[in-house]
Design a protein around this motif. Structure first.
Motif, PDB file in Angstrom:
ATOM      1  N   ARG A  58      15.976 112.562  57.533  1.00  0.00           N
ATOM      2  CA  ARG A  58      15.717 111.120  57.578  1.00  0.00           C
ATOM      3  C   ARG A  58      16.950 110.341  57.132  1.00  0.00           C
ATOM      4  NH1 ARG A  58      11.598 111.107  54.595  1.00  0.00           N
ATOM      5  NH2 ARG A  58      10.158 111.518  56.286  1.00  0.00           N
ATOM      6  N   GLU A  59      17.613 110.805  56.082  1.00  0.00           N
ATOM      7  CA  GLU A  59      18.828 110.149  55.607  1.00  0.00           C
ATOM      8  C   GLU A  59      19.920 110.189  56.677  1.00  0.00           C
ATOM      9  OE1 GLU A  59      21.261 108.089  52.964  1.00  0.00           O
ATOM     10  OE2 GLU A  59      19.131 108.529  52.769  1.00  0.00           O
ATOM     11  N   ILE A  60      20.061 111.319  57.350  1.00  0.00           N
ATOM     12  CA  ILE A  60      21.073 111.441  58.414  1.00  0.00           C
ATOM     13  C   ILE A  60      20.756 110.499  59.557  1.00  0.00           C
ATOM     14  CG2 ILE A  60      21.943 112.993  60.216  1.00  0.00           C
ATOM     15  CD1 ILE A  60      21.817 115.252  58.140  1.00  0.00           C
ATOM     16  N   VAL A  61      19.514 110.497  60.021  1.00  0.00           N
ATOM     17  CA  VAL A  61      19.136 109.667  61.172  1.00  0.00           C
ATOM     18  C   VAL A  61      19.248 108.188  60.834  1.00  0.00           C
ATOM     19  CG1 VAL A  61      17.213 109.004  62.671  1.00  0.00           C
ATOM     20  CG2 VAL A  61      17.695 111.406  62.267  1.00  0.00           C
ATOM     21  N   GLU A  62      18.732 107.784  59.673  1.00  0.00           N
ATOM     22  CA  GLU A  62      18.676 106.356  59.349  1.00  0.00           C
ATOM     23  C   GLU A  62      20.001 105.776  58.886  1.00  0.00           C
ATOM     24  OE1 GLU A  62      15.528 105.987  56.521  1.00  0.00           O
ATOM     25  OE2 GLU A  62      13.970 106.120  58.054  1.00  0.00           O
ATOM     26  N   ASN A  63      20.853 106.585  58.270  1.00  0.00           N
ATOM     27  CA  ASN A  63      22.075 106.028  57.703  1.00  0.00           C
ATOM     28  C   ASN A  63      23.357 106.550  58.334  1.00  0.00           C
ATOM     29  OD1 ASN A  63      20.762 104.383  55.754  1.00  0.00           O
ATOM     30  ND2 ASN A  63      20.300 106.237  54.618  1.00  0.00           N
ATOM     31  N   LEU A  64      23.490 107.850  58.443  1.00  0.00           N
ATOM     32  CA  LEU A  64      24.771 108.399  58.893  1.00  0.00           C
ATOM     33  C   LEU A  64      24.997 108.288  60.392  1.00  0.00           C
ATOM     34  CD1 LEU A  64      25.025 111.555  56.619  1.00  0.00           C
ATOM     35  CD2 LEU A  64      26.038 109.307  56.282  1.00  0.00           C
ATOM     36  N   MET A  65      23.949 108.428  61.193  1.00  0.00           N
ATOM     37  CA  MET A  65      24.120 108.365  62.650  1.00  0.00           C
ATOM     38  C   MET A  65      24.604 106.988  63.100  1.00  0.00           C
ATOM     39  SD  MET A  65      23.648 111.352  63.879  1.00  0.00           S
ATOM     40  CE  MET A  65      23.630 110.994  65.621  1.00  0.00           C
ATOM     41  N   ALA A  66      24.102 105.948  62.499  1.00  0.00           N
ATOM     42  CA  ALA A  66      24.465 104.593  62.913  1.00  0.00           C
ATOM     43  C   ALA A  66      25.733 104.088  62.235  1.00  0.00           C
ATOM     44  CB  ALA A  66      23.314 103.632  62.625  1.00  0.00           C
ATOM     45  N   SER A  67      26.197 104.783  61.202  1.00  0.00           N
ATOM     46  CA  SER A  67      27.358 104.281  60.473  1.00  0.00           C
ATOM     47  C   SER A  67      28.688 104.791  61.013  1.00  0.00           C
ATOM     48  CB  SER A  67      27.251 104.672  58.991  1.00  0.00           C
ATOM     49  OG  SER A  67      27.422 106.063  58.841  1.00  0.00           O
ATOM     50  N   GLY A  68      28.645 105.673  62.008  1.00  0.00           N
ATOM     51  CA  GLY A  68      29.885 106.213  62.552  1.00  0.00           C
ATOM     52  C   GLY A  68      30.508 107.242  61.630  1.00  0.00           C
ATOM     53  N   SER A  69      29.695 107.972  60.914  1.00  0.00           N
ATOM     54  CA  SER A  69      30.161 108.976  59.964  1.00  0.00           C
ATOM     55  C   SER A  69      30.941 110.079  60.678  1.00  0.00           C
ATOM     56  CB  SER A  69      28.967 109.590  59.230  1.00  0.00           C
ATOM     57  OG  SER A  69      29.395 110.650  58.414  1.00  0.00           O
ATOM     58  N   THR A  70      31.940 110.618  59.992  1.00  0.00           N
ATOM     59  CA  THR A  70      32.736 111.712  60.543  1.00  0.00           C
ATOM     60  C   THR A  70      32.297 113.056  59.964  1.00  0.00           C
ATOM     61  OG1 THR A  70      34.413 111.384  58.836  1.00  0.00           O
ATOM     62  CG2 THR A  70      34.746 110.262  60.966  1.00  0.00           C
ATOM     63  N   LEU A  89      26.448 107.832  73.601  1.00  0.00           N
ATOM     64  CA  LEU A  89      25.436 106.920  73.068  1.00  0.00           C
ATOM     65  C   LEU A  89      25.937 106.290  71.782  1.00  0.00           C
ATOM     66  CD1 LEU A  89      22.332 109.236  73.539  1.00  0.00           C
ATOM     67  CD2 LEU A  89      23.021 107.338  74.998  1.00  0.00           C
ATOM     68  N   GLU A  90      25.657 105.005  71.623  1.00  0.00           N
ATOM     69  CA  GLU A  90      26.019 104.295  70.403  1.00  0.00           C
ATOM     70  C   GLU A  90      24.732 103.867  69.717  1.00  0.00           C
ATOM     71  OE1 GLU A  90      28.181 100.177  69.106  1.00  0.00           O
ATOM     72  OE2 GLU A  90      28.886 101.176  70.912  1.00  0.00           O
ATOM     73  N   LEU A  91      24.548 104.288  68.473  1.00  0.00           N
ATOM     74  CA  LEU A  91      23.355 103.961  67.705  1.00  0.00           C
ATOM     75  C   LEU A  91      23.734 102.932  66.649  1.00  0.00           C
ATOM     76  CD1 LEU A  91      23.317 107.177  68.500  1.00  0.00           C
ATOM     77  CD2 LEU A  91      21.197 107.090  67.267  1.00  0.00           C
ATOM     78  N   THR A  92      23.028 101.806  66.619  1.00  0.00           N
ATOM     79  CA  THR A  92      23.356 100.753  65.664  1.00  0.00           C
ATOM     80  C   THR A  92      22.094 100.128  65.096  1.00  0.00           C
ATOM     81  OG1 THR A  92      23.401  99.023  67.349  1.00  0.00           O
ATOM     82  CG2 THR A  92      25.488 100.122  66.860  1.00  0.00           C
ATOM     83  N   TYR A  93      22.241  99.539  63.923  1.00  0.00           N
ATOM     84  CA  TYR A  93      21.203  98.706  63.335  1.00  0.00           C
ATOM     85  C   TYR A  93      21.728  97.281  63.337  1.00  0.00           C
ATOM     86  CZ  TYR A  93      18.479 102.585  61.439  1.00  0.00           C
ATOM     87  OH  TYR A  93      17.690 103.697  61.291  1.00  0.00           O
ATOM     88  N   PRO A  94      21.165  96.393  64.178  1.00  0.00           N
ATOM     89  CA  PRO A  94      21.611  94.994  64.151  1.00  0.00           C
ATOM     90  C   PRO A  94      21.319  94.391  62.771  1.00  0.00           C
ATOM     91  CG  PRO A  94      20.373  95.448  66.146  1.00  0.00           C
ATOM     92  CD  PRO A  94      20.218  96.641  65.252  1.00  0.00           C
ATOM     93  N   PRO A  95      22.153  93.466  62.307  1.00  0.00           N
ATOM     94  CA  PRO A  95      22.025  92.928  60.949  1.00  0.00           C
ATOM     95  C   PRO A  95      20.654  92.350  60.607  1.00  0.00           C
ATOM     96  CG  PRO A  95      24.081  92.219  61.931  1.00  0.00           C
ATOM     97  CD  PRO A  95      23.316  92.935  63.000  1.00  0.00           C
ATOM     98  N   ALA A  96      20.010  91.682  61.517  1.00  0.00           N
ATOM     99  CA  ALA A  96      18.755  91.013  61.188  1.00  0.00           C
ATOM    100  C   ALA A  96      17.524  91.830  61.562  1.00  0.00           C
ATOM    101  CB  ALA A  96      18.700  89.654  61.881  1.00  0.00           C
TER     102      ALA A  96
END
Length: 138
Positions: A58-70, A89-96
């Protein structure tokens, strides 16, 4: 006074990190509130491992995948997902927003995937992540 491009990039990167931290804290608070409501239950070693694997996934999917982690694990998950769906594919969380958005990279630029395809990608992302985390955990 003029703002230089590197100053703007640094400011936006810092703002993005603050948003990620705020999302993470909000999820953590919800998890704590839910955990306090549950009764203490004795669970087996295998069940505890499964819970831990799911927490890491869950931590990987919710935080690292969208943050562009290396991170190597994140890169392996991303490449497996992209090879399965055939595009970058680009995964992002829009700010709002709280939900993840997924964009497919094309020659014309990024195009947001349909709801059905988004759900299929997220489902497969979760499955791949669980497998990868389970394989790498001791």
């Amino acid at each position: 006074m003029t703002a230089r491009s590197y100053q703007i990039k640094t400011m936006l990167r810092t703002y993005g990190r603050q948003l990620n931290c705020a999302r993470r804290l909000a999820r953590f608070k919800r998890t704590l509130a839910a955990a306090e409501a549950e009764d203490e239950v004795e669970i087996s070693r295998l069940a505890r491992r499964r819970v831990l694997v799911e927490q890491v996934a869950r931590e990987i999917v919710e935080n690292l995948m969208a943050s562009g982690s290396t991170n190597q694990t994140v890169q392996e998950i991303r490449s497996a997902l992209e090879s399965e769906f055939g595009d970058t594919l680009e995964l992002t969380y829009p700010p709002a927003e709280a939900d993840m958005r997924i964009y497919r990279q094309t020659n014309e630029g990024p195009i947001e995937v349909s709801i059905e395809e988004r759900n299929a990608i997220i489902k497969r992302l979760w499955e791949i992540t669980l497998e990868k985390v389970d394989d790498t955990m001791l």
